[in-house]
Design a protein around this motif. Structure first.
Motif, PDB file in Angstrom:
ATOM      1  N   THR A  51     -49.105   1.683 -24.222  1.00 55.34           N
ATOM      2  CA  THR A  51     -49.801   1.657 -25.545  1.00 55.34           C
ATOM      3  C   THR A  51     -49.145   2.846 -26.371  1.00 55.34           C
ATOM      4  O   THR A  51     -48.421   3.472 -25.944  1.00 55.34           O
ATOM      5  CB  THR A  51     -51.135   2.143 -25.132  1.00 55.34           C
ATOM      6  N   ARG A  56     -52.230   3.996 -21.522  1.00 55.34           N
ATOM      7  CA  ARG A  56     -52.115   2.804 -20.583  1.00 55.34           C
ATOM      8  C   ARG A  56     -50.887   2.246 -20.577  1.00 55.34           C
ATOM      9  O   ARG A  56     -50.093   2.177 -21.457  1.00 55.34           O
ATOM     10  CB  ARG A  56     -53.258   1.707 -21.096  1.00 55.34           C
ATOM     11  N   THR A  57     -50.665   2.051 -19.412  1.00 56.27           N
ATOM     12  CA  THR A  57     -49.334   1.387 -18.694  1.00 56.27           C
ATOM     13  C   THR A  57     -49.436   0.125 -18.304  1.00 56.27           C
ATOM     14  O   THR A  57     -50.601  -0.217 -17.256  1.00 56.27           O
ATOM     15  CB  THR A  57     -48.371   2.281 -18.269  1.00 56.27           C
ATOM     16  N   TYR A  58     -48.591  -0.697 -18.307  1.00 51.91           N
ATOM     17  CA  TYR A  58     -48.672  -2.013 -17.734  1.00 51.91           C
ATOM     18  C   TYR A  58     -47.528  -2.546 -16.921  1.00 51.91           C
ATOM     19  O   TYR A  58     -46.483  -2.234 -17.272  1.00 51.91           O
ATOM     20  CB  TYR A  58     -49.100  -3.528 -18.638  1.00 51.91           C
ATOM     21  N   TYR A  59     -47.254  -3.305 -15.634  1.00 49.12           N
ATOM     22  CA  TYR A  59     -46.200  -3.164 -15.068  1.00 49.12           C
ATOM     23  C   TYR A  59     -46.231  -4.781 -14.396  1.00 49.12           C
ATOM     24  O   TYR A  59     -47.413  -5.065 -13.980  1.00 49.12           O
ATOM     25  CB  TYR A  59     -45.971  -2.266 -13.761  1.00 49.12           C
ATOM     26  N   LYS A  64     -43.689  -2.677  -9.879  1.00 47.43           N
ATOM     27  CA  LYS A  64     -44.724  -1.631  -9.717  1.00 47.43           C
ATOM     28  C   LYS A  64     -44.586  -0.971  -8.651  1.00 47.43           C
ATOM     29  O   LYS A  64     -44.075  -1.161  -7.703  1.00 47.43           O
ATOM     30  CB  LYS A  64     -46.245  -2.647  -9.729  1.00 47.43           C
ATOM     31  N   TYR A 104     -52.357  -9.406 -25.159  1.00 44.30           N
ATOM     32  CA  TYR A 104     -51.547  -9.605 -24.042  1.00 44.30           C
ATOM     33  C   TYR A 104     -50.172  -8.582 -24.217  1.00 44.30           C
ATOM     34  O   TYR A 104     -49.578  -8.767 -25.341  1.00 44.30           O
ATOM     35  CB  TYR A 104     -51.232 -11.069 -24.186  1.00 44.30           C
ATOM     36  N   TYR A 105     -50.107  -7.847 -23.209  1.00 46.11           N
ATOM     37  CA  TYR A 105     -48.711  -6.937 -23.259  1.00 46.11           C
ATOM     38  C   TYR A 105     -47.598  -7.762 -22.641  1.00 46.11           C
ATOM     39  O   TYR A 105     -46.630  -7.227 -22.544  1.00 46.11           O
ATOM     40  CB  TYR A 105     -49.254  -5.717 -22.910  1.00 46.11           C
ATOM     41  N   ASP A 106     -47.825  -8.654 -21.905  1.00 46.61           N
ATOM     42  CA  ASP A 106     -46.663  -9.247 -21.181  1.00 46.61           C
ATOM     43  C   ASP A 106     -46.087 -10.576 -21.597  1.00 46.61           C
ATOM     44  O   ASP A 106     -45.357 -11.163 -20.780  1.00 46.61           O
ATOM     45  CB  ASP A 106     -47.219  -9.363 -19.494  1.00 46.61           C
TER      46      ASP A 106
END
Length: 124
Positions: A51, A56-59, A64, A104-106
């Motif tokens: 972000t 925030r982080t997303y993997y 991961k 949606y980040y992916d």
């Protein structure tokens, strides 16, 4: 808007590599950023996202615990630290900026501007 990805190259499995993505505009520090990759003959896939403030982080499940995304807004730069890479991580890595506020980040379609890619080859 220009995104310049760098840091790719040849790395041995189990080693470490850090990719960088520099943005041409300071305003991009207000937006989420993501890393994707595309291996030969495969579709582009999500790797990680962060972000605007790094809160925030997303993997992707496949990275991961091994990869870490971070950003330095003072430098307009996003990083992807690749620890313990595997041969299956071999791909061209792309950074992208997500200007829209969708959830949606992916999804590749969630991102508005893309860098040119940097190639990573992991040898066994």
């Amino acid at each position: 808007v220009q995104l310049q990805a760098s840091g790719g190259g040849l790395v041995q499995a189990g080693g470490s590599l850090r990719l960088s993505c520099a943005a041409s505009e300071r305003t991009l520090s207000s937006y989420a950023m993501g890393w994707f990759r595309q291996a030969p003959g495969k579709e582009r896939e999500f790797v990680a996202a962060i972000t605007w403030n790094g809160g925030r982080t997303y993997y992707a499940d496949s990275v991961k615990g091994r990869f870490t995304i971070s950003r330095d807004n003072a430098k307009n730069t996003v990083y992807l630290r690749m620890n313990s890479p595997k041969p299956e991580d071999t791909a061209v890595y792309y950074c992208a900026v997500k200007i829209n506020s969708g959830p949606y980040y992916d999804y590749t379609s969630s991102y508005d501007f893309w860098g040119q890619g940097t190639e990573v080859t992991v040898s066994s």
